[in-house]
Design an enzyme around this catalytic site. Structure first.
Site, PDB file in Angstrom:
ATOM      1  N   SER A 138     -23.188  -6.261   4.612  1.00  0.00           N
ATOM      2  CA  SER A 138     -22.064  -6.439   5.531  1.00  0.00           C
ATOM      3  C   SER A 138     -20.732  -6.465   4.802  1.00  0.00           C
ATOM      4  O   SER A 138     -19.685  -6.455   5.447  1.00  0.00           O
ATOM      5  CB  SER A 138     -22.231  -7.754   6.303  1.00  0.00           C
ATOM      6  OG  SER A 138     -22.271  -8.854   5.415  1.00  0.00           O
ATOM      7  N   HIS A 183     -25.255  -0.814   8.650  1.00  0.00           N
ATOM      8  CA  HIS A 183     -25.046  -2.248   8.850  1.00  0.00           C
ATOM      9  C   HIS A 183     -25.425  -2.628  10.269  1.00  0.00           C
ATOM     10  O   HIS A 183     -24.704  -2.351  11.220  1.00  0.00           O
ATOM     11  CB  HIS A 183     -23.584  -2.616   8.566  1.00  0.00           C
ATOM     12  CG  HIS A 183     -23.296  -4.066   8.793  1.00  0.00           C
ATOM     13  ND1 HIS A 183     -22.085  -4.524   9.252  1.00  0.00           N
ATOM     14  CD2 HIS A 183     -24.073  -5.181   8.634  1.00  0.00           C
ATOM     15  CE1 HIS A 183     -22.128  -5.832   9.367  1.00  0.00           C
ATOM     16  NE2 HIS A 183     -23.326  -6.251   9.006  1.00  0.00           N
ATOM     17  N   GLU A 217     -22.988   0.009  12.122  1.00  0.00           N
ATOM     18  CA  GLU A 217     -21.919   0.662  11.374  1.00  0.00           C
ATOM     19  C   GLU A 217     -22.561   1.608  10.356  1.00  0.00           C
ATOM     20  O   GLU A 217     -23.332   1.169   9.493  1.00  0.00           O
ATOM     21  CB  GLU A 217     -21.047  -0.368  10.662  1.00  0.00           C
ATOM     22  CG  GLU A 217     -20.192  -1.195  11.607  1.00  0.00           C
ATOM     23  CD  GLU A 217     -19.391  -2.269  10.884  1.00  0.00           C
ATOM     24  OE1 GLU A 217     -18.229  -2.492  11.269  1.00  0.00           O
ATOM     25  OE2 GLU A 217     -19.931  -2.903   9.944  1.00  0.00           O
ATOM     26  N   ASN A 270     -16.358  -6.881  10.446  1.00  0.00           N
ATOM     27  CA  ASN A 270     -16.092  -8.092   9.676  1.00  0.00           C
ATOM     28  C   ASN A 270     -14.636  -8.185   9.235  1.00  0.00           C
ATOM     29  O   ASN A 270     -14.083  -9.280   9.131  1.00  0.00           O
ATOM     30  CB  ASN A 270     -17.028  -8.175   8.475  1.00  0.00           C
ATOM     31  CG  ASN A 270     -18.380  -8.730   8.860  1.00  0.00           C
ATOM     32  OD1 ASN A 270     -18.495  -9.517   9.787  1.00  0.00           O
ATOM     33  ND2 ASN A 270     -19.418  -8.307   8.169  1.00  0.00           N
TER      34      ASN A 270
END
Length: 309
Positions: free
Chosen positions: A56, A77, A89, A127
């Site tokens: 991540s 991800h 992702e 994130n």
């Protein structure tokens, strides 16, 4: 939906993975461990096999440096819990083999996921873009507002969880580690500032749901309208999303979709900005910049893409 366990197979060693066209690792979030695994795995697989990491936050480019065929390594991800969350992702680099990108997308989409392509940069999309959701809440907490009031405002604005409830759910230690990774990766930019209240929370051991004590764990929070709180958080979310466009991200629509799918936000950052009106968002950021304390100077500088929307 329950998993069909007949489709699972347990192998005793990496050599059993030799026939695989795609291998996704999800081991400890440590660069050295992932590099060692990929270095051991690559000679076992065919030259056309795809290696993928579920990281991540770690640099895929740095992982690839131990490989003979670095163009076969990319990021996939998944979000937790992976069976339920729709977003994946797909993290690619300019040096990736086009066929590896195509096949990885094809396999993940066949599993029913929505794939959004992003660059190998700190935090990828979600994130990185989520940092202000937590960071501005922590900034307001340190200014004297209560965690309950901040969460109540975000619930009233349609969010399933407020920022402090989400920190408690994820774990304050995990949130701090993710923020620190971005702070380091983005050259200590004040947009990813490590707020003392979060550092202290982790030091106290009150990590949230997993310890039974957190910012708001065990507290019943009723929605309470407070436009000033919501505008501040959503303005900084939009500014962070715009900075991703500055860095070459795909489009406002893809960022909005990623944030909604990964975090169950009621709307994406650009949708929120349009809802307030871009002038109101820019004015809010300007006011925050004027009043920012020294450690946060530069945090609220308006991203060029937000000016050109």
């Amino acid at each position: 939906r329950h998993a069909d366990v007949s489709r699972f197979a347990v192998f005793q060693g990496l050599v059993d993975l030799a026939p695989c066209d795609l291998v996704i690792e999800a081991i400890a979030e440590k660069l050295d461990a992932k590099r060692a695994l990929f270095a051991e795995l690559e000679p076992i697989l065919s030259k056309k096999a795809i290696l993928a990491t579920n990281t991540s936050a770690l640099s895929i480019n740095e992982m690839s440096q131990v490989l003979v065929r670095p163009e076969r390594l990319l990021g996939l991800h998944f979000f937790n819990p992976a069976p339920a969350m729709k977003l994946v992702e797909l993290v690619v680099r300019s040096t990736n083999a086009p066929d590896a990108i195509r096949l990885a997308r094809q396999i993940v989409e066949a599993a029913g996921k929505t794939v959004i392509e992003c660059a190998d940069q700190p935090g990828f999309i979600v994130n990185r873009c989520a940092r202000p959701f937590y960071g501005e809440a922590l900034a307001m907490l340190e200014e004297g507002q209560s965690a309950v009031d901040i969460d109540a405002a975000m619930l009233a604005a349609g969010y399933r969880l407020g920022p402090f409830a989400l920190i408690d759910l994820i774990g304050a230690d995990i949130n701090l580690a993710a923020t620190k990774s971005l702070y380091d990766g983005m050259q200590n930019h004040p947009r990813y500032y490590l707020f003392q209240s979060l550092i202290d929370q982790v030091a106290s051991g009150k990590l949230g749901a997993k310890t039974g004590k957190g910012f708001v764990t065990g507290t019943q929070i009723a929605p309470q309208v407070n436009d000033a709180i919501v505008l501040r958080i959503e303005a900084t979310l939009a500014n962070e999303a715009a900075s991703l466009l500055d860095d070459g991200a795909q489009s406002p629509a893809s960022i909005d979709l990623a944030m909604k799918l990964a975090l169950n936000f009621p709307r994406g950052p650009f949708e929120s900005a349009q809802r307030w009106g871009l002038t109101a968002v820019r004015d809010a950021l300007t006011a925050l910049a004027i009043n920012a304390p020294p450690p946060l100077k530069g945090r609220y500088d308006i991203s060029p893409s937000l000016l050109s929307l």
